[in-house]
Design a protein around this motif. Structure first.
Motif, short mmCIF file in Angstrom:
data_model
loop_
_atom_site.label_atom_id
_atom_site.label_comp_id
_atom_site.label_asym_id
_atom_site.label_seq_id
_atom_site.Cartn_x
_atom_site.Cartn_y
_atom_site.Cartn_z
N GLY A 107 3.15 -5.19 -4.68
CA GLY A 107 3.85 -5.52 -3.43
C GLY A 107 4.56 -6.84 -3.58
N SER A 108 5.51 -7.11 -2.67
CA SER A 108 6.19 -8.41 -2.76
C SER A 108 5.27 -9.51 -2.26
CB SER A 108 7.51 -8.40 -2.00
OG SER A 108 7.33 -7.90 -0.70
N GLN A 109 4.21 -9.12 -1.54
CA GLN A 109 3.24 -10.12 -1.06
C GLN A 109 2.63 -10.88 -2.24
OE1 GLN A 109 2.86 -10.74 2.16
NE2 GLN A 109 1.46 -12.40 1.67
N LEU A 112 5.14 -13.35 -3.59
CA LEU A 112 5.26 -14.55 -2.76
C LEU A 112 4.06 -15.47 -2.97
CD1 LEU A 112 6.57 -12.86 0.53
CD2 LEU A 112 7.87 -14.41 -0.96
N TYR A 133 7.93 -14.61 8.81
CA TYR A 133 6.95 -13.58 8.46
C TYR A 133 5.54 -14.18 8.55
CZ TYR A 133 4.55 -10.52 5.02
OH TYR A 133 3.68 -9.69 4.37
N TYR A 183 12.24 -21.13 2.53
CA TYR A 183 11.95 -19.68 2.52
C TYR A 183 12.72 -19.00 3.65
CZ TYR A 183 9.06 -15.47 3.52
OH TYR A 183 8.61 -14.19 3.77
N VAL A 185 13.70 -15.13 5.34
CA VAL A 185 13.57 -13.67 5.39
C VAL A 185 14.95 -13.18 5.82
CG1 VAL A 185 12.31 -11.70 6.32
CG2 VAL A 185 11.18 -13.92 6.11
N ASN A 190 11.52 -9.54 9.58
CA ASN A 190 10.22 -9.48 10.22
C ASN A 190 9.91 -10.90 10.68
OD1 ASN A 190 7.56 -9.29 10.87
ND2 ASN A 190 6.84 -8.69 8.85
N ASP A 220 13.42 -13.70 0.80
CA ASP A 220 12.57 -12.52 0.94
C ASP A 220 13.43 -11.42 1.57
OD1 ASP A 220 10.82 -10.56 1.88
OD2 ASP A 220 9.30 -11.98 2.53
N ALA A 222 12.82 -8.16 1.89
CA ALA A 222 11.96 -6.96 1.94
C ALA A 222 12.62 -5.78 2.64
CB ALA A 222 10.65 -7.30 2.65
N TYR A 223 13.47 -6.05 3.65
CA TYR A 223 14.03 -4.94 4.45
C TYR A 223 15.50 -4.69 4.13
CZ TYR A 223 9.68 -5.62 6.95
OH TYR A 223 8.35 -5.72 7.24
N THR A 253 10.92 -5.26 -2.19
CA THR A 253 9.79 -4.34 -2.30
C THR A 253 10.22 -2.89 -2.25
OG1 THR A 253 7.62 -3.85 -1.35
CG2 THR A 253 9.37 -4.37 0.21
N THR A 255 7.79 -0.81 -1.14
CA THR A 255 6.75 -0.26 -0.26
C THR A 255 7.37 0.30 1.02
OG1 THR A 255 6.31 -2.42 0.77
CG2 THR A 255 4.94 -1.81 -1.10
N LYS A 256 8.12 -0.52 1.73
CA LYS A 256 8.71 -0.07 3.00
C LYS A 256 9.74 1.04 2.78
CE LYS A 256 6.79 -3.73 5.00
NZ LYS A 256 5.68 -3.67 5.92
N LYS A 263 2.54 0.38 -3.45
CA LYS A 263 2.45 -1.09 -3.48
C LYS A 263 3.21 -1.71 -4.67
CE LYS A 263 0.70 -4.50 -1.07
NZ LYS A 263 1.40 -5.01 0.05
N TYR A 347 11.36 -3.59 13.60
CA TYR A 347 10.78 -4.35 14.72
C TYR A 347 11.75 -4.64 15.86
CZ TYR A 347 7.89 -5.24 10.65
OH TYR A 347 7.15 -5.07 9.52
C1 PLP Z 1 9.12 -10.04 5.33
C2 PLP Z 1 8.09 -9.40 4.47
N1 PLP Z 1 7.96 -9.82 3.21
C3 PLP Z 1 7.04 -9.28 2.39
C4 PLP Z 1 6.19 -8.28 2.82
C5 PLP Z 1 5.18 -7.76 1.86
O1 PLP Z 1 5.26 -6.39 1.70
P1 PLP Z 1 4.72 -5.62 0.43
O2 PLP Z 1 3.64 -6.44 -0.18
O3 PLP Z 1 4.25 -4.33 0.96
O4 PLP Z 1 5.87 -5.50 -0.50
C6 PLP Z 1 6.28 -7.81 4.14
C7 PLP Z 1 5.37 -6.80 4.66
O5 PLP Z 1 5.28 -6.50 5.82
C8 PLP Z 1 7.26 -8.38 4.98
O6 PLP Z 1 7.41 -7.98 6.26
#
Ligand code: PLP
Length: 421
Positions: A107-109, A112, A133, A183, A185, A190, A220, A222-223, A253, A255-256, A263, A347
Motif C-alpha cells: 500500500g502507499s501507506q 509514506l 489525510y 506533504y 494530497v 481525502n 500523495d 492516491a486518488y 496506489t 488499492t483504491k 495492498k 468523499y
Molecule cells: C490520501 C491517502 N493516501 C494514502 C492512502 C493509503 O492507501 P493504501 O495503503 O491502501 O495505498 C490512503 C488510504 O485511504 C489515502 O486516503
C-alpha cells in the motif's frame, strides 16, 4: 509482570483508523459513511480469477514463480509500467522517468511511513494542508514528528504567499532546520475532495527550490486515477519544471482503483540517498511486497483489465456520489450544512452549521451512533485538531440503497441536534 520499557506507549495512542475500521466490521447494524473502503460489489473477482488461472497455465512465469519471494524493491516490469503511466498522465517524454527510482510497497501507506521514518527524527516538522489525510497525521504523531498546518486559500489550495511567510518565520524562530518536508494530497483529496491546482504546485515547488534541497516535496496522488469524468489537467510534481531539482517523492496506489486487499502501492523518489535509505528500511521491514499481489496488478495493468475496471469504477463512484449528495440534499442544506460535489475520489466533506462540533466526544457523534451511522470526524483531519465542525462522508463502501438509508440516519441526527439548540 508489565513491560517497563520507558519509550513504550510514549507517543502511541489507539489508532483512529483502526477504531473506525473495527467498528465498521464489528457492528453490522451501523451504516458506515466513515470507512474509506472501496465498493465491495465492484471488486474485480472474475478478473483476478482469470489472471491467477493464466499464471497457473503459464509454464514459464507460472504460479510457482509468483508464489515465491520477489525482490525488495518490487517487480521490475510493474515498476516500468507504472512509470510509463505517470509519464503519460504528466505528458512528459517517454523515458524521462527511471523505473529504478520506483519502489513498490504494501500500500502507499507503507511508502509514506518509510518516507517519514527515513527523513525525520522526533521533533522534526512536516508541513501539511488543512485538512489532510488523517492517517498521515496519526503516523506523524506516532513517529514524534510535528505536523504543522500551512495557510490555505478559500479555494482549498495552499496559500503560497502565506507559506513563504511561514518559512521566513521558521527561519527567524530557529525552527527551519527541523523542517523536513511539505506533504500534499493532490487529487480528489481525502478528505476534502480538492484537487491541487497546477499553479499552487508550481508555487510551492518554486519556494522550496530556494532551500538547497533541505525540504522534500511529497505528493500523495492516491486518488489521481479515480476522477469521475475527465482527468485533472494538473501534472504531478514529477512533471513540473520548478520541482526538477528538489528531493521529490510521488506516491500512489493500486488499492483504491483496483483491489484494496492486494495492498499494492508505490513511490517514485528523485533523491538517490533518500531512496537508498527507504530501500534499506523496506528490507528491514518485509524485504518485499507480496510478490503474488504485485504480479496480479502487473498483469491487470499490462492487459486491458485495469483500464477497463477503472472506467467502470469511475462511472459507479460518480453515481454513488450523486446518490449520497442528493439523499442528503436540500433537507441537510436547509439545516445549514455545507458541502460541494467533488469531481473524483470517495468523499463528501461537509461543514456543520454554527460551529456544531462533530468530534468523537460530541453530542452530534453520539446522535449519529444512536441512529446507526458512522462518519469520520473532521478534527482528525486537521493538524492541531481544529476546526471541529467538519465531517468526512464516504460513498465508497455502501451500495446505493444503503447510502439512502445512511443519509436518512445522518439527517435525523443532524435534525435532532438542530432542534435541541
Ligand atoms: C490520501 C491517502 N493516501 C494514502 C492512502 C493509503 O492507501 P493504501 O495503503 O491502501 O495505498 C490512503 C488510504 O485511504 C489515502 O486516503
Amino acid at each position: 509482570m508489565k513491560l517497563s520499557l520507558s519509550a513504550l506507549g510514549r507517543r502511541q495512542r489507539p489508532s483512529d483508523i483502526s477504531r473506525l475500521m473495527t467498528t465498521a466490521l464489528e457492528r453490522p447494524d451501523m451504516l458506515s459513511l466513515a470507512a474509506g473502503f472501496t465498493d465491495n460489489a465492484s471488486l474485480p473477482l472474475h478478473d483476478v480469477c482469470d489472471i491467477v488461472d493464466a499464471f497457473a497455465n503459464d509454464g514459464e512465469t507460472g504460479l510457482r514463480t509468483v508464489l515465491q519471494y520477489g525482490t525488495n524493491q518490487g517487480r521490475e516490469k510493474l515498476r516500468s509500467s507504472l512509470v510509463s503511466r505517470i509519464e503519460k498522465m504528466d505528458s512528459t517524454e517517454v523515458g524521462s522517468l527511471d523505473p529504478s527510482r520506483m519502489m513498490i510497497t504494501n500500500g502507499s501507506q507503507q511508502q509514506l511511513y518509510i518516507a517519514i521514518q527515513t527523513l525525520c527524527d522526533p521533533g522534526d516538522i512536516v508541513l501539511v494542508e488543512q485538512p489532510t489525510y488523517f492517517v498521515f497525521l496519526e503516523m506523524l504523531e506516532g513517529l514524534g514528528v510535528d505536523a504543522r498546518p500551512m495557510p490555505m486559500l478559500e479555494s482549498g489550495d495552499v496559500d503560497v504567499d502565506g507559506l513563504e511567510r511561514v518559512l521566513t518565520s521558521m527561519k527567524t524562530g530557529g525552527e527551519f532546520e527541523r523542517l523536513k518536508a511539505v506533504y500534499l494530497v493532490s487529487y480528489y483529496a481525502n478528505p476534502s475532495g480538492h484537487t491541487v491546482s497546477e499553479n499552487a504546485k508550481r508555487g510551492v515547488a518554486k519556494l522550496l527550490s530556494k532551500e538547497d534541497g533541505k525540504v522534500a516535496f511529497i505528493e500523495d496522488a492516491a486518488y489521481r486515477e479515480l476522477y469521475f469524468e475527465t482527468p485533472s489537467e494538473a501534472p504531478g510534481i514529477l512533471g513540473i519544471e520548478e520541482a526538477a531539482n528538489l528531493p521529490l517523492l510521488y506516491t500512489s496506489t493500486l488499492t483504491k482503483p483496483f483491489a484494496s486487499g492486494l495492498k499494492v502501492g508505490f513511490g517514485y523518489c528523485t533523491d538517490s540517498d533518500w531512496l537508498k535509505s527507504m530501500l534499506s528500511v523496506k528490507g528491514q521491514q518485509d524485504f518485499g511486497t507480496s510478490h503474488f499481489s504485485q504480479a496480479i496488478v502487473e498483469h491487470a495493468i499490462d492487459s486491458e483489465v485495469y483500464d477497463r475496471h477503472l472506467s467502470d469504477l469511475r462511472r459507479m463512484y460518480l453515481k454513488k456520489m450523486i446518490c449520497l449528495d442528493e439523499a442528503l440534499g436540500d433537507r441537510l442544506r436547509n439545516l445549514g450544512w455545507k458541502w460541494t460535489r467533488p469531481s473524483g475520489g470517495l468523499y463528501l466533506w461537509a461543514r456543520s452549521p454554527d460551529g456544531l462540533e462533530t468530534d468523537f466526544d460530541s453530542a452530534f457523534h453520539a446522535a449519529c451512533s444512536g441512529e446507526g451511522v458512522m462518519y469520520v470526524p473532521g478534527d482528525l483531519c486537521h493538524a492541531n485538531r481544529d476546526p471541529r465542525d467538519f465531517a468526512r462522508l464516504s460513498f465508497g463502501v455502501l451500495n446505493e440503497e444503503k447510502l439512502l438509508e445512511a443519509a436518512d440516519r445522518y439527517f435525523l441526527a443532524a435534525d435532532a441536534l438542530n432542534s435541541a439548540v
